[in-house]
Design a protein around this motif. Structure first.
Motif, PDB file in Angstrom:
ATOM      1  N   GLY A  75       0.823  -1.204   0.000  1.00 22.78           N
ATOM      2  CA  GLY A  75       0.000   0.000   0.000  1.00 22.78           C
ATOM      3  C   GLY A  75       0.855   1.251   0.000  1.00 22.78           C
ATOM      4  O   GLY A  75       0.582   2.222  -0.715  1.00 22.78           O
ATOM      5  N   ILE A  76       1.928   1.242   0.828  1.00 22.18           N
ATOM      6  CA  ILE A  76       2.795   2.412   0.922  1.00 22.18           C
ATOM      7  C   ILE A  76       3.515   2.647  -0.400  1.00 22.18           C
ATOM      8  O   ILE A  76       3.521   3.753  -0.948  1.00 22.18           O
ATOM      9  N   GLY A  77       4.117   1.571  -0.908  1.00 23.13           N
ATOM     10  CA  GLY A  77       4.874   1.693  -2.158  1.00 23.13           C
ATOM     11  C   GLY A  77       3.993   2.197  -3.291  1.00 23.13           C
ATOM     12  O   GLY A  77       4.370   3.098  -4.042  1.00 23.13           O
ATOM     13  N   TYR A  78       2.777   1.646  -3.380  1.00 26.94           N
ATOM     14  CA  TYR A  78       1.869   2.029  -4.462  1.00 26.94           C
ATOM     15  C   TYR A  78       1.402   3.472  -4.293  1.00 26.94           C
ATOM     16  O   TYR A  78       1.392   4.253  -5.247  1.00 26.94           O
ATOM     17  N   PHE A 109      12.711  10.642 -11.587  1.00 29.47           N
ATOM     18  CA  PHE A 109      12.635  10.960 -10.161  1.00 29.47           C
ATOM     19  C   PHE A 109      13.711  10.180  -9.418  1.00 29.47           C
ATOM     20  O   PHE A 109      14.294   9.225  -9.931  1.00 29.47           O
ATOM     21  N   ALA A 110      14.011  10.637  -8.174  1.00 20.59           N
ATOM     22  CA  ALA A 110      15.057  10.008  -7.371  1.00 20.59           C
ATOM     23  C   ALA A 110      14.513   9.698  -5.985  1.00 20.59           C
ATOM     24  O   ALA A 110      13.569  10.346  -5.519  1.00 20.59           O
ATOM     25  N   ILE A 111      15.098   8.691  -5.345  1.00 16.78           N
ATOM     26  CA  ILE A 111      14.672   8.306  -4.004  1.00 16.78           C
ATOM     27  C   ILE A 111      15.799   8.595  -3.023  1.00 16.78           C
ATOM     28  O   ILE A 111      16.961   8.309  -3.294  1.00 16.78           O
ATOM     29  N   LYS A 139      10.891  -2.014  -3.291  1.00 16.39           N
ATOM     30  CA  LYS A 139      10.513  -3.155  -4.128  1.00 16.39           C
ATOM     31  C   LYS A 139       9.130  -2.906  -4.752  1.00 16.39           C
ATOM     32  O   LYS A 139       8.929  -3.102  -5.964  1.00 16.39           O
ATOM     33  N   TYR A 140       8.184  -2.436  -3.923  1.00 17.28           N
ATOM     34  CA  TYR A 140       6.827  -2.213  -4.446  1.00 17.28           C
ATOM     35  C   TYR A 140       6.746  -0.965  -5.312  1.00 17.28           C
ATOM     36  O   TYR A 140       5.915  -0.882  -6.209  1.00 17.28           O
ATOM     37  N   ILE A 141       7.624   0.008  -5.022  1.00 17.41           N
ATOM     38  CA  ILE A 141       7.657   1.196  -5.887  1.00 17.41           C
ATOM     39  C   ILE A 141       8.066   0.773  -7.292  1.00 17.41           C
ATOM     40  O   ILE A 141       7.457   1.156  -8.289  1.00 17.41           O
ATOM     41  N   ARG A 142       9.093  -0.059  -7.368  1.00 21.40           N
ATOM     42  CA  ARG A 142       9.548  -0.548  -8.679  1.00 21.40           C
ATOM     43  C   ARG A 142       8.428  -1.333  -9.372  1.00 21.40           C
ATOM     44  O   ARG A 142       8.220  -1.211 -10.585  1.00 21.40           O
ATOM     45  N   LYS A 199       3.261   0.410 -14.178  1.00 25.81           N
ATOM     46  CA  LYS A 199       2.037   1.063 -14.620  1.00 25.81           C
ATOM     47  C   LYS A 199       2.329   2.414 -15.268  1.00 25.81           C
ATOM     48  O   LYS A 199       1.504   2.928 -16.021  1.00 25.81           O
ATOM     49  N   TYR A 200       3.500   2.981 -14.940  1.00 22.82           N
ATOM     50  CA  TYR A 200       3.839   4.308 -15.478  1.00 22.82           C
ATOM     51  C   TYR A 200       5.110   4.208 -16.315  1.00 22.82           C
ATOM     52  O   TYR A 200       6.201   4.544 -15.833  1.00 22.82           O
TER      53      TYR A 200
END
Lengths: 710, 330
Positions: free
Chosen positions: A520-523, A539-541, A556-559, A564-565
């Motif tokens: 949920g957080i990553g998404y 963008f950068a983290i 991991k979930y952000i990747r 989708k984008y």
């Protein structure tokens, strides 16, 4: 240095009439530590819960083993006048090599352990060569290898990789009992201590180390092969560090590159507390063991009395200075040194005047008064039933010798709540909520945990709570594999176990208070970034530390969500080590190296204001910051528009819900199979399976930020 | 002219290896990522390293007299929080640096009293202080940041550009003053005397215990100054500032060619050490090396500096780097 040499061991100050036995046993005033330990036992025995039980006595020894092994290895090193700062980092390197050999190479455990010990020998040999062959100062060599070993461990694992799922027979080494009560690793420690004592005090090899410590040059003329003797000591130190790593891995059930961080300082503290001179030539194994236990007892005792863990650092510091001062004083007033290699100290000591002795005594008196006063305050606060919470109303403590729920006969149930790190603003706001919930529910709340992220410390605190006897434990888990064993043990003793913020293994707890899944957080973070940049661009983290488990899970979930984008590219992930200033500098660099970056996503609470300040100072109005942080910390930047939004849940509610869940378990209101939990003013929360859900993550922005204050 | 150059080089031969390393790193970066030398990056690097430099200069003094101070990181955190609290309590911003400087000097004086006047070993005393100050601060603040500072806190209420210049100039002034005093003032020379041979220094009429006390006190004051200069770049003060600063400072000093045993070293070397360690991380990002290896590279630089130092010492003694093994045991 100011004191460049020390006289031969002299008898303790008050031992003029003592038999030589006392002198032989305590050549360096180690009796002082016996007094300290006795005082600690007395104070904590009176004030603490279940401090003076045989179970606790053995648990304390388990906690001291890893640091104890390092301290044993450091004793001969310090006797030769050297130092080894790299032992903690060696533990980290050895831990991941052990995991790698066992899991990825597929070697049987005994061979993996043997090879790991060999690695320790090799690491020690590197130090030894640099110090004895190239004649570098040990302090600098091991400062270099301190960075090097830890750096290699982080480099090869990328900070993320960790190893777990070790066989039960191996875990027994660190978690099991012999005869139902004696921790397994205690035998290793006792054997190592006896071997070290024999080697250092009863062989010519060991005696040679003292000669070297007094004067390396003199020892060389006396026919001692100085380089070889000194080299062996550093090799053994590497071996001890890798052995400590093996036990650490077995203890926590998990191998990661951050094993043993900061252990070197604690080990050195134990050795010096034990009467060893940092200039060499003085120190005993018995002293080191006593020094170790006086620290470990202090930490354990403070835990069981519910005192802030920070006190232990302050008291250890005072103890350290007081010990060397007592030592110095007794040396100055007693036997004047007859022969010293340098005349500085002899001359200065001959000049010691009564006034100086008086000043020294006064300082020592002041030091002991501070210790005494804090102990008194401690006992007093315990009597009043303080649990560390400022808002705690005073009342009598429940009789929690047994750990069954006692709500029936009117005593307050004791709920123990642990954050991942006490100093983290995120958890501080959770505590606020927990405190008010505890007041409303008439629960006694204990709040304790590591000061910095440290899975080993979390285990230690849970062990202390089991010994103390509480009704429910609620833990924000830093490391799943590491803590589950000890949580299962708590459940076996009838304590209700809740996890909050981050989960343990399912069978290790009753319920999990789930604020948001990593998915949920990553998404949500990715969706938010996509919204700001229109789904297009770079963008950068900025993350916490490169080995932070939570952040790596989110990444991991952000990747995953990025699929989708397709227009969005993640160009850099930089560490901030949880330090705002570091996040600031890293963001500055990222903005210049990747000028096309449109969004900086900072995923550690202190990193978001750091990144925002960097963007603001760069004058780049086309770059926005988003991420995971606390509203108060980011308020000015959100209002000025540098931070577009932050993603989080209501952390105060999270703390309160954790307490409510734990309390409902002890009263029996919440049972397996429930579908909802009523939490009074906060409303009703959904229960799904064995999870209590706080609700979806929340996006804070300019329009709603003023409704929140945490 | 050549002789003057040779003399200068001879005087600074301890700084040559790190200087060569710095030049090598910068050349490599110049080829791989010339944008590293952009004005804004250089300005940011200068600002981010200014306070590290000031702390490392204090550490240089401590190491020159043969002692060590590993409590500077904890002192830095205490000073930062004090600066924030004072400003929040309404103290004029011009006064804050002065008071924080005194607070730092007081903490340094505690070290100086225990080490210099009582003769306790500095590594133990400052280890105790490292733990004690840090935990005391954690206990007092419970991790909370100092926020909602008055508007004149950030950049001393000046224009950012002016304040940035002020910060860098302050660091340079401390650097130049320190270097000048160490070379030309009697009190500066006495540091080298005490660090080389305490007994000889005493016989020469220097009071080593007072020198050591003074050095720790001055270092505390410098830490206070560094903390203020760092804090005013932001509008809030975190409670965990300066974590690991002691190791960075010691490493920079040693990489810069100062002997850990005391008596030898210059502030120029420390400047080079700070530049080398302070730019390597940023340079890695520019070149595109993973930050995971940053610590390992830092360790390698420290060890390489040692090897270079030893090779140099041997070259001097035997005329060849591979000369016969040193005689002395240590």
């Amino acid at each position: 240095m100011a004191v460049s040499s020390v006289a031969a061991p002299s008898p303790p100050a008050d031992a003029a009439a003592n038999a030589p036995l006392a002198e032989r046993l305590f050549p360096n005033n180690e009796w002082v530590l016996l007094v300290v330990i006795a005082v600690e036992c007395l104070v904590f025995g009176m004030a603490g819960h279940n401090f003076a039980t045989s179970g606790n006595a053995f648990e304390i020894t388990r906690l001291g083993v890893e640091i104890g092994l390092l301290a044993l290895a450091l004793t001969p090193i310090i006797v030769t006048g050297g130092i080894d700062l790299s032992v903690g980092s060696m533990m980290g390197l050895a831990a991941i090599v052990l995991g790698w050999l066992w899991r990825d190479v597929g070697l049987p455990m005994p061979i993996a352990v043997a090879l790991t010990l060999l690695l320790g020998v090799a690491g020690g040999a590197l130090n030894a060569v640099l110090i004895t062959r190239l004649k570098f100062p040990p302090l600098i060599v091991t400062l270099g290898t301190l960075s090097l070993f830890r750096g290699i461990a982080e480099g090869v694992t990328g900070g993320i990789q960790h190893y777990s799922g070790f066989p039960a027979s191996f875990l027994h080494l660190g978690q099991g009992y012999v005869g139902g009560i004696v921790p397994t690793q205690l035998f290793i420690f006792v054997a190592a201590a006896i071997a070290a004592a024999w080697w250092l005090h009863r062989t010519s090899f060991g005696r040679a180390l003292y000669a070297i410590g007094h004067s390396a040059e003199g020892a060389r003329y006396a026919g001692i092969p100085v380089s070889r003797r000194v080299g062996v000591v550093y090799v053994l130190s590497g071996l001890a560090a890798s052995l400590a790593a093996v036990i650490y891995v077995a203890h926590l059930g998990q191998a990661k590159s951050d094993a043993g961080t900061g252990y070197e300082l604690m080990a050195i503290t134990a050795v010096v507390l034990g009467g060893a001179s940092i200039f060499g030539g003085r120190g005993t194994v018995l002293g080191t063991v006593l020094g170790l236990f006086s620290i470990v007892l202090l930490q354990n005792g403070l835990r069981l009395t519910g005192q802030p863990a920070e006190l232990s650092g302050i008291l250890t510091g005072v103890l350290l200075v007081a010990t060397i001062m007592v030592d110095l004083l007794s040396r100055q007033t007693k036997a004047r040194p007859t022969t010293t290699t340098h005349s500085t100290i002899a001359t200065e000591q001959d000049e010691v005047r009564n006034s100086q002795v008086a000043v020294l005594s006064a300082v020592i008196l002041a030091g002991s008064l501070i210790v005494a006063a804090s102990n008194w305050a401690l006992v007093k606060s315990i009597r009043q039933g303080a649990g560390g919470g400022a808002s705690q109303v005073s009342g009598t403590l429940p009789d929690s010798a047994g750990s069954t729920a006692q709500t029936a006969n009117g005593a307050k149930p004791v709920v123990a709540l642990m954050p991942k790190a006490k100093g983290d603003p995120y958890f501080i706001s959770a505590r606020k909520g927990a405190d008010s919930a505890a007041n409303a529910l008439h629960v006694e709340l204990l709040w304790d945990g590591p000061t910095d992220l440290d899975p080993a410390k979390q285990n230690e605190v849970v062990e202390a709570w089991i010994t103390r006897g509480v009704n429910a434990i609620a833990v924000s888990v830093e490391n799943k594999e590491a803590i589950s064993t000890v949580l299962r043990k708590a459940r076996q003793r009838g304590i209700k176990v809740v996890t909050w913020d981050a989960d343990a293994e399912k069978d290790a707890r009753d319920f999990f208070v789930n604020q948001a899944t990593p998915q949920g957080i990553g998404y949500t973070l990715t969706d938010e970034a996509a919204r700001i940049m229109g789904g297009q661009g770079e963008f950068a983290i900025i993350t916490a530390s490169l080995s932070a488990a939570n952040q790596n899970e989110w990444i991991k979930y952000i990747r995953e969500r990025l699929k989708k984008y397709p227009g969005m590219t993640l160009v850099a992930i930089q560490p901030s080590e949880g330090d705002r200033d570091r996040a600031f500098a890293e963001t500055q660099t990222v903005l210049k190296v990747h000028p096309k970056v449109k969004v900086v996503m900072a995923i550690a609470a202190p990193a978001v204001p750091g990144a925002a300040e960097a963007v603001k100072q760069s004058g780049r109005t086309d770059v926005k910051v988003t991420g995971l942080s606390l509203p108060n910390m980011c308020r000015p930047y959100i209002k000025s528009g540098v931070i577009e939004s932050i993603v989080l849940w209501n952390t105060m509610d999270l703390g309160a819900l954790a307490v409510r869940t734990a309390q409902a378990l002890t009263t029996g209101e919440l049972k397996a199979g429930a579908t909802k939990l009523d939490a009074g003013k906060m409303g009703t929360f959904e229960v799904v399976g064995d999870e209590v859900r706080l609700g979806a993550p929340f996006v804070f922005n300019k329009s709603n930020i003023d409704n929140f204050n945490f | 002219m050549n002789r003057a150059l040779a003399a200068t080089l001879g005087r600074h031969k301890r700084e040559l290896p790190p200087a060569a390393a710095l030049v090598a790193v910068l050349l490599a970066v110049l080829m791989a990522a010339p944008s590293f030398f952009g004005a804004s990056n250089l300005r940011d690097l200068a600002l981010n390293n200014a306070s590290v430099l000031i702390v490392a200069l204090g550490m240089t003094l401590v190491i020159l007299v043969g002692e060590i101070d590993i409590s500077v990181g904890s002192q830095f955190a205490v000073c930062s929080v004090v600066a924030g609290l004072l400003s929040k309590a309404g103290m004029p911003i011009a006064l804050v640096p002065v008071v924080v400087l005194l607070v730092g000097a007081a903490m340094g004086a505690v070290n100086g009293f225990l080490v210099g006047l009582l003769g306790l070993p500095s590594i133990i005393v400052t280890l105790a202080m490292l733990v004690a100050w840090r935990d005391a601060l954690r206990w007092a603040t419970e991790g909370a940041w100092v926020q909602d500072l008055p508007d004149d806190f950030q950049w001393f209420g000046l224009a950012p550009a002016a304040a940035q210049t002020l910060i860098v100039v302050a660091a340079i002034v401390v650097l130049v003053l320190g270097g000048w005093a160490l070379r030309n003032l009697q009190v500066g020379r006495s540091l080298y005397a005490v660090g080389s041979d305490e007994e000889a220094a005493r016989l020469a009429g220097i009071e080593p215990r007072r020198v050591v006390f003074g050095v720790f006190t001055v270092t505390g004051a410098l830490v206070g100054l560094a903390a203020v200069l760092n804090a005013v770049r932001f509008n809030a003060v975190p409670s965990n500032a300066g974590l690991g600063l002691e190791l960075t400072a010691v490493a920079a000093v040693v990489v810069g060619g100062t002997a850990i045993t005391g008596g030898r070293g210059t502030v120029l070397g420390t400047l080079i050490g700070v530049l080398l360690l302070g730019t390597i991380g940023t340079a890695m990002t520019y070149v595109g090396i993973s930050p995971f290896w940053a610590k390992a590279i830092q360790g390698l630089i420290i060890l390489a500096a040692l090897v270079a130092d030893a090779a140099l010492a041997r070259f001097e003694r035997h005329g060849s780097v591979l000369g016969r093994r040193a005689v002395a045991a240590r």
